[in-house]
Design a protein around this motif. Structure first.
Motif, PDB file in Angstrom:
ATOM      1  N   MET A   1       0.735  -1.230  -0.071  1.00 49.75           N
ATOM      2  CA  MET A   1      -0.098   0.209  -0.154  1.00 49.75           C
ATOM      3  C   MET A   1       0.997   1.250  -0.010  1.00 49.75           C
ATOM      4  SD  MET A   1      -3.207   0.789   2.509  1.00 49.75           S
ATOM      5  CE  MET A   1      -2.509  -0.158   3.959  1.00 49.75           C
ATOM      6  N   LYS A   2       0.778   2.044  -0.801  1.00 48.24           N
ATOM      7  CA  LYS A   2       1.460   3.343  -0.872  1.00 48.24           C
ATOM      8  C   LYS A   2       0.531   4.541  -0.695  1.00 48.24           C
ATOM      9  CE  LYS A   2       4.327   5.692  -4.642  1.00 48.24           C
ATOM     10  NZ  LYS A   2       4.211   6.824  -4.157  1.00 48.24           N
ATOM     11  N   ILE A   3       0.862   5.244   0.439  1.00 48.68           N
ATOM     12  CA  ILE A   3       0.267   6.386   0.863  1.00 48.68           C
ATOM     13  C   ILE A   3       0.655   7.678  -0.107  1.00 48.68           C
ATOM     14  CG2 ILE A   3       1.920   7.179   2.628  1.00 48.68           C
ATOM     15  CD1 ILE A   3      -0.768   7.850   4.441  1.00 48.68           C
ATOM     16  N   ASN A   4      -0.220   8.629  -0.552  1.00 53.40           N
ATOM     17  CA  ASN A   4       0.231   9.652  -1.098  1.00 53.40           C
ATOM     18  C   ASN A   4       0.612  10.966  -0.176  1.00 53.40           C
ATOM     19  OD1 ASN A   4      -0.227  12.181  -2.496  1.00 53.40           O
ATOM     20  ND2 ASN A   4      -1.912  11.599  -3.885  1.00 53.40           N
ATOM     21  N   ASP A   5       1.778  11.296  -0.270  1.00 51.96           N
ATOM     22  CA  ASP A   5       2.512  12.044   0.660  1.00 51.96           C
ATOM     23  C   ASP A   5       1.544  13.588   0.723  1.00 51.96           C
ATOM     24  OD1 ASP A   5       4.253  12.292   2.716  1.00 51.96           O
ATOM     25  OD2 ASP A   5       5.434  13.673   1.563  1.00 51.96           O
ATOM     26  N   ASP A   6       1.032  13.849  -0.396  1.00 49.27           N
ATOM     27  CA  ASP A   6       0.098  15.146  -0.394  1.00 49.27           C
ATOM     28  C   ASP A   6      -1.196  15.099   0.482  1.00 49.27           C
ATOM     29  OD1 ASP A   6       1.914  16.223  -2.430  1.00 49.27           O
ATOM     30  OD2 ASP A   6       0.535  15.496  -4.058  1.00 49.27           O
ATOM     31  N   ILE A   7      -1.602  13.818   0.768  1.00 44.65           N
ATOM     32  CA  ILE A   7      -2.656  14.093   1.720  1.00 44.65           C
ATOM     33  C   ILE A   7      -2.374  14.219   3.159  1.00 44.65           C
ATOM     34  CG2 ILE A   7      -4.380  12.382   2.858  1.00 44.65           C
ATOM     35  CD1 ILE A   7      -4.597  10.645   0.264  1.00 44.65           C
ATOM     36  N   LEU A   8      -1.063  13.819   3.590  1.00 40.03           N
ATOM     37  CA  LEU A   8      -0.779  14.072   4.909  1.00 40.03           C
ATOM     38  C   LEU A   8      -0.246  15.457   4.833  1.00 40.03           C
ATOM     39  CD1 LEU A   8       0.951  10.706   5.847  1.00 40.03           C
ATOM     40  CD2 LEU A   8      -1.153  11.759   6.833  1.00 40.03           C
ATOM     41  N   LYS A   9       0.301  15.871   3.787  1.00 38.80           N
ATOM     42  CA  LYS A   9       0.857  17.422   3.896  1.00 38.80           C
ATOM     43  C   LYS A   9      -0.399  18.394   3.982  1.00 38.80           C
ATOM     44  CE  LYS A   9       5.063  16.826   1.141  1.00 38.80           C
ATOM     45  NZ  LYS A   9       5.763  17.005  -0.362  1.00 38.80           N
ATOM     46  N   HIS A  10      -1.692  18.025   3.294  1.00 36.39           N
ATOM     47  CA  HIS A  10      -2.691  18.681   3.224  1.00 36.39           C
ATOM     48  C   HIS A  10      -3.247  18.805   4.856  1.00 36.39           C
ATOM     49  CE1 HIS A  10      -6.654  20.451   2.281  1.00 36.39           C
ATOM     50  NE2 HIS A  10      -7.101  19.578   2.836  1.00 36.39           N
ATOM     51  N   LEU A  11      -3.307  17.501   5.216  1.00 36.44           N
ATOM     52  CA  LEU A  11      -3.832  17.329   6.495  1.00 36.44           C
ATOM     53  C   LEU A  11      -3.083  17.990   7.737  1.00 36.44           C
ATOM     54  CD1 LEU A  11      -5.182  13.683   6.521  1.00 36.44           C
ATOM     55  CD2 LEU A  11      -6.656  15.526   6.439  1.00 36.44           C
ATOM     56  N   ALA A  12      -1.805  17.962   7.429  1.00 41.64           N
ATOM     57  CA  ALA A  12      -1.117  18.699   8.464  1.00 41.64           C
ATOM     58  C   ALA A  12      -1.088  20.210   8.233  1.00 41.64           C
ATOM     59  CB  ALA A  12       0.518  18.158   8.195  1.00 41.64           C
ATOM     60  N   LYS A  13      -1.377  20.681   7.118  1.00 36.85           N
ATOM     61  CA  LYS A  13      -1.720  22.178   7.045  1.00 36.85           C
ATOM     62  C   LYS A  13      -3.048  22.545   7.409  1.00 36.85           C
ATOM     63  CE  LYS A  13       1.361  22.849   3.169  1.00 36.85           C
ATOM     64  NZ  LYS A  13       1.468  23.327   1.650  1.00 36.85           N
ATOM     65  N   THR A  14      -4.110  21.730   7.588  1.00 41.72           N
ATOM     66  CA  THR A  14      -5.117  21.971   7.821  1.00 41.72           C
ATOM     67  C   THR A  14      -5.476  21.996   9.228  1.00 41.72           C
ATOM     68  OG1 THR A  14      -5.963  21.153   5.673  1.00 41.72           O
ATOM     69  CG2 THR A  14      -7.921  21.352   7.308  1.00 41.72           C
ATOM     70  N   PHE A  15      -5.108  20.685   9.936  1.00 35.58           N
ATOM     71  CA  PHE A  15      -5.264  20.474  11.428  1.00 35.58           C
ATOM     72  C   PHE A  15      -4.711  21.505  12.287  1.00 35.58           C
ATOM     73  CE2 PHE A  15      -5.746  15.595  11.738  1.00 35.58           C
ATOM     74  CZ  PHE A  15      -6.809  15.475  10.684  1.00 35.58           C
ATOM     75  N   ASP A  16      -5.538  22.325  12.864  1.00 39.04           N
ATOM     76  CA  ASP A  16      -5.184  23.588  13.785  1.00 39.04           C
ATOM     77  C   ASP A  16      -5.514  23.143  15.399  1.00 39.04           C
ATOM     78  OD1 ASP A  16      -7.948  23.737  13.722  1.00 39.04           O
ATOM     79  OD2 ASP A  16      -7.943  25.741  12.878  1.00 39.04           O
ATOM     80  N   ARG A  17      -5.857  22.125  15.981  1.00 39.77           N
ATOM     81  CA  ARG A  17      -6.082  21.844  17.058  1.00 39.77           C
ATOM     82  C   ARG A  17      -5.610  20.434  17.312  1.00 39.77           C
ATOM     83  NH1 ARG A  17     -11.316  19.183  16.944  1.00 39.77           N
ATOM     84  NH2 ARG A  17     -12.366  20.099  15.096  1.00 39.77           N
TER      85      ARG A  17
END
Length: 144
Positions: A1-17
């Motif tokens: 299974m290969k995880i798309n790094d862009d997904i985690l980058k997006h979530l890391a930028k979006t999560f604020d709490r």
């Protein structure tokens, strides 16, 4: 299974709490799908991510129609807490059992002041943690 790094980058930028979460989906061996749980944790402690299972199950039902399978959950931790907790590991084992999976992805997003870091783990049905990738830094999105 290969995880798309862009997904985690997006979530890391979006999560604020602290203790926010999202589910991850896989199709054809690629983890290219996610859904942020906007409702989860609104009814519980700020120190424990509690997913809104009802709304997430609806998303999973829609995903299945498109051939997308559940493969893990992302959630945020406070600065300095980069590893999965015992509770995280037990929850991952429960997910493995519920979805009849050998293992699940359990990335952690460490909430920081200037940057959020993320760490990618998988946990198998026996509770063994595998570190997939560590310390990926992502500048925060600015909110105006």
């Amino acid at each position: 299974m290969k995880i798309n790094d862009d997904i985690l980058k997006h979530l890391a930028k979006t999560f604020d709490r602290l203790e926010q979460g999202a589910i991850l989906g896989v199709k054809d061996g690629n983890v290219n799908y996610f859904h942020i749980d906007d409702i989860g944790n609104s009814r519980s402690s700020k120190d424990i991510y509690t997913p809104d299972c009802n709304s997430l199950n609806q998303i999973l039902k829609e995903w299945r129609k498109d051939g997308i399978s559940f493969c893990g959950m992302v959630h945020s931790h406070s600065t300095g807490k980069t590893m999965l907790s015992k509770a995280d590991t037990k929850y991952a084992q429960a997910l493995c059992s519920a979805f009849e999976l050998e293992d699940v992805l359990m990335p952690v997003i460490e909430i920081g002041i200037v940057k959020n870091n993320y760490y990618i783990y998988s946990v198998d049905v026996n509770g063994e943690i595998n570190t997939v990738s560590t310390l990926k830094q992502t500048p925060l999105l600015k909110k105006f």
